[in-house]
Design a protein around this motif. Structure first.
Motif, PDB file in Angstrom:
ATOM      1  N   CYS A  27       0.827  -1.209   0.000  1.00  0.00           N
ATOM      2  CA  CYS A  27       0.000   0.000   0.000  1.00  0.00           C
ATOM      3  C   CYS A  27       0.862   1.259   0.000  1.00  0.00           C
ATOM      4  O   CYS A  27       0.563   2.231  -0.711  1.00  0.00           O
ATOM      5  N   ILE A  28       1.925   1.250   0.785  1.00  0.00           N
ATOM      6  CA  ILE A  28       2.832   2.399   0.822  1.00  0.00           C
ATOM      7  C   ILE A  28       3.507   2.606  -0.527  1.00  0.00           C
ATOM      8  O   ILE A  28       3.581   3.725  -1.052  1.00  0.00           O
ATOM      9  N   PHE A 135      -3.747  11.415  -2.252  1.00  0.00           N
ATOM     10  CA  PHE A 135      -4.113  10.120  -2.822  1.00  0.00           C
ATOM     11  C   PHE A 135      -3.235   9.008  -2.246  1.00  0.00           C
ATOM     12  O   PHE A 135      -3.712   7.892  -1.998  1.00  0.00           O
ATOM     13  N   ALA A 136      -1.945   9.297  -2.057  1.00  0.00           N
ATOM     14  CA  ALA A 136      -1.040   8.307  -1.478  1.00  0.00           C
ATOM     15  C   ALA A 136      -1.473   7.925  -0.064  1.00  0.00           C
ATOM     16  O   ALA A 136      -1.420   6.757   0.328  1.00  0.00           O
ATOM     17  N   GLN A 137      -1.910   8.911   0.710  1.00  0.00           N
ATOM     18  CA  GLN A 137      -2.410   8.621   2.053  1.00  0.00           C
ATOM     19  C   GLN A 137      -3.666   7.755   1.991  1.00  0.00           C
ATOM     20  O   GLN A 137      -3.841   6.854   2.820  1.00  0.00           O
ATOM     21  N   ALA A 138      -4.545   8.047   1.018  1.00  0.00           N
ATOM     22  CA  ALA A 138      -5.773   7.259   0.872  1.00  0.00           C
ATOM     23  C   ALA A 138      -5.448   5.793   0.602  1.00  0.00           C
ATOM     24  O   ALA A 138      -6.097   4.883   1.145  1.00  0.00           O
ATOM     25  N   ILE A 139      -4.448   5.555  -0.228  1.00  0.00           N
ATOM     26  CA  ILE A 139      -4.040   4.182  -0.539  1.00  0.00           C
ATOM     27  C   ILE A 139      -3.298   3.563   0.639  1.00  0.00           C
ATOM     28  O   ILE A 139      -3.532   2.400   1.011  1.00  0.00           O
ATOM     29  N   GLY A 140      -2.421   4.337   1.260  1.00  0.00           N
ATOM     30  CA  GLY A 140      -1.632   3.823   2.367  1.00  0.00           C
ATOM     31  C   GLY A 140      -2.466   3.386   3.557  1.00  0.00           C
ATOM     32  O   GLY A 140      -2.089   2.457   4.280  1.00  0.00           O
ATOM     33  N   ARG A 141      -3.617   4.026   3.783  1.00  0.00           N
ATOM     34  CA  ARG A 141      -4.471   3.663   4.917  1.00  0.00           C
ATOM     35  C   ARG A 141      -4.975   2.231   4.816  1.00  0.00           C
ATOM     36  O   ARG A 141      -5.302   1.615   5.837  1.00  0.00           O
ATOM     37  N   TRP A 142      -5.036   1.679   3.615  1.00  0.00           N
ATOM     38  CA  TRP A 142      -5.480   0.294   3.487  1.00  0.00           C
ATOM     39  C   TRP A 142      -4.445  -0.666   4.055  1.00  0.00           C
ATOM     40  O   TRP A 142      -4.759  -1.840   4.324  1.00  0.00           O
ATOM     41  N   GLY A 143      -3.229  -0.191   4.257  1.00  0.00           N
ATOM     42  CA  GLY A 143      -2.246  -1.016   4.949  1.00  0.00           C
ATOM     43  C   GLY A 143      -2.662  -1.306   6.375  1.00  0.00           C
ATOM     44  O   GLY A 143      -2.363  -2.385   6.920  1.00  0.00           O
ATOM     45  N   ASN A 144      -3.384  -0.364   7.008  1.00  0.00           N
ATOM     46  CA  ASN A 144      -3.903  -0.597   8.359  1.00  0.00           C
ATOM     47  C   ASN A 144      -4.973  -1.683   8.356  1.00  0.00           C
ATOM     48  O   ASN A 144      -5.127  -2.405   9.352  1.00  0.00           O
ATOM     49  N   TRP A 145      -5.713  -1.792   7.261  1.00  0.00           N
ATOM     50  CA  TRP A 145      -6.703  -2.860   7.133  1.00  0.00           C
ATOM     51  C   TRP A 145      -6.014  -4.225   7.121  1.00  0.00           C
ATOM     52  O   TRP A 145      -6.443  -5.169   7.791  1.00  0.00           O
ATOM     53  N   PRO A 177     -14.679   1.519  10.869  1.00  0.00           N
ATOM     54  CA  PRO A 177     -13.484   1.393  10.038  1.00  0.00           C
ATOM     55  C   PRO A 177     -12.831   2.758   9.806  1.00  0.00           C
ATOM     56  O   PRO A 177     -12.942   3.351   8.724  1.00  0.00           O
ATOM     57  N   THR A 178     -12.151   3.254  10.819  1.00  0.00           N
ATOM     58  CA  THR A 178     -11.575   4.597  10.693  1.00  0.00           C
ATOM     59  C   THR A 178     -10.533   4.676   9.576  1.00  0.00           C
ATOM     60  O   THR A 178     -10.310   5.751   9.017  1.00  0.00           O
ATOM     61  N   PHE A 179      -9.906   3.539   9.250  1.00  0.00           N
ATOM     62  CA  PHE A 179      -8.973   3.545   8.121  1.00  0.00           C
ATOM     63  C   PHE A 179      -9.719   3.907   6.835  1.00  0.00           C
ATOM     64  O   PHE A 179      -9.208   4.640   5.979  1.00  0.00           O
ATOM     65  N   LEU A 180     -10.957   3.379   6.692  1.00  0.00           N
ATOM     66  CA  LEU A 180     -11.764   3.658   5.499  1.00  0.00           C
ATOM     67  C   LEU A 180     -12.249   5.102   5.507  1.00  0.00           C
ATOM     68  O   LEU A 180     -12.245   5.775   4.458  1.00  0.00           O
ATOM     69  N   TYR A 181     -12.658   5.602   6.668  1.00  0.00           N
ATOM     70  CA  TYR A 181     -13.090   7.000   6.760  1.00  0.00           C
ATOM     71  C   TYR A 181     -11.971   7.942   6.313  1.00  0.00           C
ATOM     72  O   TYR A 181     -12.203   8.888   5.556  1.00  0.00           O
ATOM     73  N   GLU A 182     -10.758   7.668   6.809  1.00  0.00           N
ATOM     74  CA  GLU A 182      -9.650   8.558   6.456  1.00  0.00           C
ATOM     75  C   GLU A 182      -9.266   8.400   4.992  1.00  0.00           C
ATOM     76  O   GLU A 182      -8.894   9.381   4.329  1.00  0.00           O
ATOM     77  N   SER A 183      -9.352   7.191   4.470  1.00  0.00           N
ATOM     78  CA  SER A 183      -9.042   6.976   3.055  1.00  0.00           C
ATOM     79  C   SER A 183      -9.987   7.781   2.169  1.00  0.00           C
ATOM     80  O   SER A 183      -9.555   8.477   1.240  1.00  0.00           O
TER      81      SER A 183
END
Length: 322
Positions: A27-28, A135-145, A177-183
């Motif tokens: 994701c990163i 956009f990179a942060q949006a993708i990177g947050r899925w790493g928390n998932w 799913p706060t990772f999804l909210y932030e994404s």
């Protein structure tokens, strides 16, 4: 009755023989490529050369990763240096733990070094890459998932996140799913910056400041929902205070910069035209050659020929790089 929820992956790493393929790292990496790709397109549109964004990213990305990890380790030091913990884990970045505040701070330092080496104004570069970072942060947050981390309070909403792991104090159940909210918020921030930049022709770092302010506005309420361990000041999570402070700084910069330096930079990269290439050197050489021929032919000719030579010189001069 079975409730709907977002399932968590059974594991965050796959093995290709002895080689681990970690979802967090993927994701990163994908986020970095998207940020560089979009930043390059925006940089060329502003009058810079193709490839400049990637060259500077070679400085910015490593600095950003180190800064993000340092912020996380410093603010959550008990995870690595308290009794029963192994300090070596502080270097295991693939297991998660990057603080965006440290990543942006040291990433900006790396970008400044790269810009200085290329003779490029740092604010113009920051404006070009701002939406890509979001956009990179949006993708990177899925790493928390993939790592089953950084979720919110318990909920039975249809989009609840199911946590199945019980390691590191996790309690299996369904959570926000706060990772999804932030994404999703980061995607909205990126689109906002792109729209505002086109509508108001933001320059001198104001597009980047808008990104920072908009991100902080969302990070504040999303951070407040999280239930993972964190340091508190006056009963409020540290990252909420950080978001408030950085938001105020970004808004202050927006206001002061718009008054002091309105408009956008005319030149963002010396020696490059709007298509990202060199200025018309071929036309300049042809015009100069024409001037030389006219001057040589005009030594024994009428004054009219001298006027033609002067005109050719002027044509050559107009074709030189500025």
């Amino acid at each position: 009755m079975e409730l709907a929820f977002i399932p968590s992956p059974s594991r965050g790493v796959l093995y290709l023989g002895p080689i681990p393929l970690r979802g967090y790292a993927f994701c990163i990496i994908i986020g970095v490529f998207v940020a560089v790709w979009l930043g390059n397109k925006r940089w060329i549109a502003r009058g810079g050369r193709a490839g400049t964004v990637a060259d500077i990213a070679v400085w910015a990305v490593p600095f950003g990763l180190v800064g993000g990890r340092l912020y996380h380790v410093i603010t959550d030091y008990e995870l690595y240096f308290s009794e029963g913990r192994d300090w070596v884990d502080a270097f295991k970045i693939w297991e998660g733990g990057l603080g965006i505040w440290g990543a942006i701070a040291l990433g900006a330092l790396g970008a400044w070094i790269g810009c200085r080496r290329r003779g490029i104004p740092m604010p113009a570069y920051a404006d070009a890459v701002a939406p890509g970072i979001a956009f990179a942060q949006a993708i990177g947050r899925w790493g928390n998932w993939f790592n089953q981390e950084l979720y919110g309070k318990p909920t039975d909403l249809p989009w609840a996140l199911e946590i199945t792991s019980s390691s590191d104090g996790r309690v299996p159940g369904t959570y926000h799913p706060t990772f999804l909210y932030e994404s999703l918020w980061c995607i909205g921030v990126a689109l906002l910056v792109i729209w505002a930049d086109r509508r108001f022709r933001l320059g001198h770092g104001r597009a980047f400041a808008l990104y920072v302010a908009a991100y902080c506005a969302g990070r504040g309420w999303i951070e407040y929902m999280r239930v993972d361990d964190a340091h508190h000041i006056l009963g409020v999570r540290l990252n909420v205070w950080t978001a408030i402070l950085v938001f105020l700084l970004a808004v202050t910069y927006l206001v002061l910069s718009s008054k002091k330096r309105p408009g956008r930079e005319d030149v963002v990269e010396p020696g490059a035209d709007a298509s990202g290439g060199e200025t018309g050197s071929a036309e300049s050489a042809d015009a100069a050659d024409k001037a030389d021929r006219a001057e040589g032919a005009g030594e024994d000719d009428e004054p009219a020929d001298e006027a033609e030579a002067d005109g050719a010189r002027n044509e050559a001069g107009s074709g030189k790089k500025t």
